[in-house]
Design an enzyme around this catalytic site. Structure first.
Site, PDB file in Angstrom:
ATOM      1  CD  GLU A 173      47.082  56.157  58.464  1.00  0.00           C
ATOM      2  OE1 GLU A 173      46.780  55.775  57.319  1.00  0.00           O
ATOM      3  OE2 GLU A 173      46.990  57.342  58.832  1.00  0.00           O
ATOM      4  CE  LYS A 202      46.305  57.799  53.673  1.00  0.00           C
ATOM      5  NZ  LYS A 202      46.396  57.477  55.118  1.00  0.00           N
ATOM      6  CG  ASP A 248      39.946  45.081  42.428  1.00  0.00           C
ATOM      7  OD1 ASP A 248      40.792  45.896  42.839  1.00  0.00           O
ATOM      8  OD2 ASP A 248      39.942  44.635  41.265  1.00  0.00           O
ATOM      9  CG  HIS A 271      48.298  59.897  63.252  1.00  0.00           C
ATOM     10  ND1 HIS A 271      48.837  59.000  62.393  1.00  0.00           N
ATOM     11  CD2 HIS A 271      47.129  60.284  62.709  1.00  0.00           C
ATOM     12  CE1 HIS A 271      48.029  58.841  61.366  1.00  0.00           C
ATOM     13  NE2 HIS A 271      46.986  59.610  61.538  1.00  0.00           N
TER      14      HIS A 271
HETATM   15  P1  NAD Z   1      32.989  36.587  39.180  1.00  0.00           P
HETATM   16  O1  NAD Z   1      33.014  36.436  37.702  1.00  0.00           O
HETATM   17  O2  NAD Z   1      33.781  35.627  39.975  1.00  0.00           O
HETATM   18  O3  NAD Z   1      31.492  36.577  39.691  1.00  0.00           O
HETATM   19  C1  NAD Z   1      30.449  37.133  38.964  1.00  0.00           C
HETATM   20  C2  NAD Z   1      29.548  36.038  38.427  1.00  0.00           C
HETATM   21  O4  NAD Z   1      28.926  35.367  39.529  1.00  0.00           O
HETATM   22  C3  NAD Z   1      28.423  36.601  37.607  1.00  0.00           C
HETATM   23  O5  NAD Z   1      28.827  36.669  36.281  1.00  0.00           O
HETATM   24  C4  NAD Z   1      27.268  35.612  37.846  1.00  0.00           C
HETATM   25  O6  NAD Z   1      27.208  34.655  36.842  1.00  0.00           O
HETATM   26  C5  NAD Z   1      27.635  34.914  39.144  1.00  0.00           C
HETATM   27  N1  NAD Z   1      26.708  35.244  40.257  1.00  0.00           N
HETATM   28  C6  NAD Z   1      26.221  34.368  41.162  1.00  0.00           C
HETATM   29  N2  NAD Z   1      25.439  34.978  42.065  1.00  0.00           N
HETATM   30  C7  NAD Z   1      25.418  36.278  41.739  1.00  0.00           C
HETATM   31  C8  NAD Z   1      24.790  37.437  42.308  1.00  0.00           C
HETATM   32  N3  NAD Z   1      24.001  37.367  43.376  1.00  0.00           N
HETATM   33  N4  NAD Z   1      25.025  38.636  41.727  1.00  0.00           N
HETATM   34  C9  NAD Z   1      25.822  38.741  40.654  1.00  0.00           C
HETATM   35  N5  NAD Z   1      26.422  37.681  40.065  1.00  0.00           N
HETATM   36  C10 NAD Z   1      26.236  36.453  40.602  1.00  0.00           C
HETATM   37  O7  NAD Z   1      33.470  38.040  39.669  1.00  0.00           O
HETATM   38  P2  NAD Z   1      33.228  39.512  39.139  1.00  0.00           P
HETATM   39  O8  NAD Z   1      32.586  40.278  40.240  1.00  0.00           O
HETATM   40  O9  NAD Z   1      32.587  39.572  37.799  1.00  0.00           O
HETATM   41  O10 NAD Z   1      34.746  40.011  38.979  1.00  0.00           O
HETATM   42  C11 NAD Z   1      35.465  40.453  40.091  1.00  0.00           C
HETATM   43  C12 NAD Z   1      36.920  40.108  39.945  1.00  0.00           C
HETATM   44  O11 NAD Z   1      37.467  40.674  38.774  1.00  0.00           O
HETATM   45  C13 NAD Z   1      37.725  40.667  41.083  1.00  0.00           C
HETATM   46  O12 NAD Z   1      38.565  39.650  41.576  1.00  0.00           O
HETATM   47  C14 NAD Z   1      38.564  41.764  40.428  1.00  0.00           C
HETATM   48  O13 NAD Z   1      39.775  41.947  41.113  1.00  0.00           O
HETATM   49  C15 NAD Z   1      38.753  41.219  39.049  1.00  0.00           C
HETATM   50  N6  NAD Z   1      39.115  42.145  37.968  1.00  0.00           N
HETATM   51  C16 NAD Z   1      39.049  43.508  38.081  1.00  0.00           C
HETATM   52  C17 NAD Z   1      39.369  44.330  37.017  1.00  0.00           C
HETATM   53  C18 NAD Z   1      39.225  45.820  37.147  1.00  0.00           C
HETATM   54  O14 NAD Z   1      38.695  46.310  38.118  1.00  0.00           O
HETATM   55  N7  NAD Z   1      39.669  46.624  36.171  1.00  0.00           N
HETATM   56  C19 NAD Z   1      39.764  43.766  35.799  1.00  0.00           C
HETATM   57  C20 NAD Z   1      39.805  42.362  35.695  1.00  0.00           C
HETATM   58  C21 NAD Z   1      39.460  41.555  36.768  1.00  0.00           C
END
Ligand code: NAD
Length: 442
Positions: free
Chosen positions: A100, A278, A294, A392
């Site tokens: 945008e 928004k 996300d 805009h």
């Molecule tokens: P992930 O599982 O890839 O990473 C998290 C893991 O990384 C942790 O479990 C931990 O073991 C490890 N880790 C390493 N260093 C870390 C640090 N400094 N801090 C925290 N953890 C660390 O990702 P995630 O963040 O658990 O999940 C995000 C993904 O899930 C996104 O891609 C999202 O789009 C997707 N998702 C979203 C939804 C929703 O929002 N409703 C539902 C399902 C999946």
């Protein structure tokens, strides 16, 4: 490269090394290459990183194919830098990905105005996400609630056993709550796992924990678990921003009052509040996209939080303080991560994190909420002054001119003519392109 840019870069070099400033007058007047050179010096980008940003199509098909299913290609968006941001006393160049026009200019302009009283200050809660486990067919929902609570420790331990790495970092499941809900299909018992996800957005980590504890909850209660999933209403993971804009910047008390009245409209009316929010999300999502977040999770969280009282409200507040200056605040859920998701996979997302200079997810969230507040201020200011269309339209006019076939300098000539005439329309752009071309202009 014009000499003004040489000066700018030299100044930038000194600013970053000596003064560290994001205040860059005339950034928008530079060419893309000059702007990138500024960012390179300011953020210490490597030659490879500069090349990556300059390259059209900087996501390889291999990476795209690994990220999602059924990939057939990639799609590029502009990545811009909002300048002038001073957040918690620290200068930040803000990468924004957005389609945008006028959002980045508005953010930079708002951030410039906000510098005069020390910039934007922020704070954040611990990064606690909520996982939900839905229990059905419990004979006595209240008794099930009691038994789940009585076994909290056992449930939390089982959850934490799933992610020893996270617990080692100081995160992990920290608390448990149980709610009995009346629903259209009957009563259900919903267990909330409160999980400190540290630098993750947390969905995968939390979902894994929810799935792991479900059989135990079934055993304890005799009920049947169905859903085991994170909640995007991340109301335990909030970021807050605050700013004071001196009345002089707004043309006096009248300007302050106009913005307070504009906010008041949003506070009274969900039709307006939706657009108000928004405007906040214009900023938040642009940085979220640049850093590979996300963004649907952020949108869902923001709007659910805006409606948490049962009425949809503006996420920000704008009031007059005791000095007659404008005081703005913004509070919103901030489910962002630096590990996992696209942030780690997309090379430009990594680069955006480097440009921002954030080291933790909480720090990223604090920058996002600051950008949201600045963006909100910019929109309200424009709406209460000349109206949003003029700004805009200037940018939109260039898009129309280009769509109408103008190239090179002709784009600006056609755009300027349309803005002058206040007739920013595709048919007029086509007429002007033909008219100017017939006069031999290029
Ligand atoms: P992930 O599982 O890839 O990473 C998290 C893991 O990384 C942790 O479990 C931990 O073991 C490890 N880790 C390493 N260093 C870390 C640090 N400094 N801090 C925290 N953890 C660390 O990702 P995630 O963040 O658990 O999940 C995000 C993904 O899930 C996104 O891609 C999202 O789009 C997707 N998702 C979203 C939804 C929703 O929002 N409703 C539902 C399902 C999946």
């Amino acid at each position: 490269m014009p000499s003004s840019c040489d000066n700018l870069i030299v100044r930038a070099f000194h600013d970053v090394i000596v003064e560290k400033t994001s205040r860059v007058p005339g950034f928008f007047k530079l060419s893309i290459a000059e702007r990138l050179e500024y960012v390179r010096k300011a953020c210490g980008l490597t030659p490879q990183e500069v090349e990556l940003l300059s390259k059209v199509g900087n996501l390889t098909l291999e990476t795209a194919d690994r990220m999602v299913e059924n990939a057939v290609g990639t799609m590029s968006y502009p990545l811009s830098i909002a300048v002038n941001f001073l957040v918690d006393g620290q200068d930040r160049l803000i990468p924004m990905v957005i389609e945008e026009p006028s959002v980045v200019a508005a953010a930079s302009n708002a951030a410039r105005i906000m510098r005069s009283k020390g910039g934007i200050t922020t704070e954040a809660t611990e990064p606690i996400m909520i996982g939900q486990v839905q229990l059905l067919d419990a004979k006595d929902p209240e008794a099930s609630k009691r038994v789940i609570l009585a076994h909290s420790e056992e449930i939390l331990k089982l959850a934490n056993d799933q992610d020893p790495f996270l617990t080692k970092l100081g995160g992990g499941a920290k608390g448990l709550e149980v709610r009995v809900l009346d629903s259209p299909t009957g009563r259900m018992v919903v267990t909330h796992l409160l999980v400190d996800v540290r630098d993750a957005m947390g969905a995968n980590a939390v979902n894994t924990m929810c799935e792991a504890v479900a059989p135990l909850i079934e055993r304890l209660t005799g009920g049947r678990v169905s859903l085991r999933i994170i909640s995007n209403l991340a109301d335990r993971r909030l970021a807050r921003a605050r700013v004071v804009v001196p009345k002089e910047e707004l043309g006096g008390e009248e300007g302050v009052n106009a913005i307070v009245e504009a906010w008041s409209f949003a506070a009274a009316d969900p039709y307006r509040a939706a657009t108000h929010n928004k405007g906040i999300m214009n900023g938040v999502i642009a940085v979220a996209l640049a850093t590979g977040q996300d963004h649907r999770a952020l949108e869902a969280g923001a709007h659910a939080y805006a409606a948490r009282t049962g009425r949809y409200l503006p996420l920000s507040t704008w009031q007059r303080n005791q000095d007659g200056d404008l005081l703005g605040t913004l509070e919103m859920p901030m489910a962002v991560g630096l590990v996992g998701g696209a942030t780690k996979v997309h090379p430009v997302a990594q680069l955006s994190v480097k440009i921002l200079g954030v080291r933790t997810a909480t720090e990223l969230g604090r920058v996002l909420v600051a950008v949201g507040l600045a963006q909100n201020f910019a929109a309200l200011r424009a709406l209460t002054k000349e109206g949003i269309q003029l700004g805009h339209m200037r940018l939109h006019a260039r898009n129309l001119a280009s769509a109408a076939g103008a190239e090179g300098e002709l784009i600006d000539k056609v755009a300027e003519a349309m803005v002058r005439e206040r007739m920013v329309r595709f048919d007029r752009a086509k007429e002007l392109v033909e008219e100017l071309r017939s006069r031999g202009e290029k």
